[in-house]
Design a protein around this motif. Structure first.
Motif, PDB file in Angstrom:
ATOM      1  N   ASP A   1      17.978 -32.756  -4.765  1.00 45.00           N
ATOM      2  CA  ASP A   1      19.400 -32.425  -4.632  1.00 45.00           C
ATOM      3  C   ASP A   1      19.984 -33.077  -3.372  1.00 45.00           C
ATOM      4  OD1 ASP A   1      19.268 -30.920  -6.953  1.00 45.00           O
ATOM      5  OD2 ASP A   1      19.249 -28.984  -5.905  1.00 45.00           O
ATOM      6  N   ALA A   2      19.262 -32.993  -2.258  1.00 46.35           N
ATOM      7  CA  ALA A   2      19.734 -33.596  -1.007  1.00 46.35           C
ATOM      8  C   ALA A   2      19.713 -35.120  -1.098  1.00 46.35           C
ATOM      9  CB  ALA A   2      18.876 -33.122   0.167  1.00 46.35           C
TER      10      ALA A   2
ATOM     11  N   GLY B   1      15.615 -30.384   1.371  1.00 46.92           N
ATOM     12  CA  GLY B   1      16.658 -30.295   0.359  1.00 46.92           C
ATOM     13  C   GLY B   1      16.291 -30.913  -0.979  1.00 46.92           C
TER      14      GLY B   1
ATOM     15  N   LYS C   1      13.088 -29.732  -6.337  1.00 50.73           N
ATOM     16  CA  LYS C   1      14.522 -29.772  -6.625  1.00 50.73           C
ATOM     17  C   LYS C   1      15.349 -29.563  -5.358  1.00 50.73           C
ATOM     18  CE  LYS C   1      18.138 -27.656  -9.508  1.00 50.73           C
ATOM     19  NZ  LYS C   1      19.091 -28.611  -9.057  1.00 50.73           N
ATOM     20  N   SER C   2      15.071 -28.475  -4.626  1.00 49.00           N
ATOM     21  CA  SER C   2      15.908 -28.144  -3.470  1.00 49.00           C
ATOM     22  C   SER C   2      15.123 -27.907  -2.184  1.00 49.00           C
ATOM     23  CB  SER C   2      16.734 -26.894  -3.781  1.00 49.00           C
ATOM     24  OG  SER C   2      15.864 -25.793  -3.988  1.00 49.00           O
TER      25      SER C   2
END
Length: 176
Positions: free
Chosen positions: A91-92, A88, A63-64
């Motif tokens: 999400d990134a 990231g 996810k991140s």
């Protein structure tokens, strides 16, 4: 061990040259939002990743970026080719304006559901304990003890119960 981090744009370029993108998130997260080109290999069931003979590299994402970073050695050991982390995570990727496939009909991720329910129960116990009767503080203590047990044992009874909720029945199974 740490794996090199690459930006979403670098990842996109590598994928266009044959690199394999691997999503290590759990099934419920993957069902709600995913990068179309990614193979789904949940961390909880991660085995050997065979990217194919022509793949120059494997790029792992979550996810991140936290799970991929925390499990870098395990991810590197899962493949024989060069490996990277998508800095990231998804999400990134999304923030960079790159496309994702979303299914808003899927329920929110199970761990977010657990956080919402646990937080609500703790807050309710604290408020009722202060305003109605001190015995309600036991509700907060019970939920806190359950969270400690979940962390120590690696299982989450609340997630198992929430998986039975009508909105989760057609979704991916709970993890943990």
């Amino acid at each position: 061990m740490t794996l090199p981090r690459i930006s979403p744009d670098e990842a996109r370029q590598m994928i266009s040259r044959g690199a394999v993108l691997v999503d290590i998130r759990e099934a419920d997260e993957h069902a709600r939002a995913r990068i179309a080109q990614a193979r789904h290999e949940p961390l909880s069931r991660l085995g050997t990743i065979d990217p194919g003979k022509d793949a120059p590299a494997v790029i792992f994402h979550c996810k991140s970026g936290g799970r991929t970073s925390a499990n870098a050695a395990r991810l590197q050991a899962a493949t024989d080719c060069e490996a990277f982390i998508l800095d990231g995570g998804i999400d990134a990727w999304k923030s960079a304006g790159l496309p994702i496939v979303e299914d808003k009909k899927q329920p929110i991720e199970m761990m977010r559901q657990v956080q919402i329910v646990a937080g609500t129960l703790v807050l309710t116990g604290a408020v009722l304990g202060a305003l109605a009767h001190p015995g309600f503080y036991a509700l907060s203590a019970f939920v806190g003890a359950g969270l400690v047990f979940s962390g120590v044992s690696g299982t989450c009874m609340m997630a198992r119960i929430l998986a039975l909720a009508p909105w989760n029945r057609s979704a991916a199974p709970a993890h943990g």
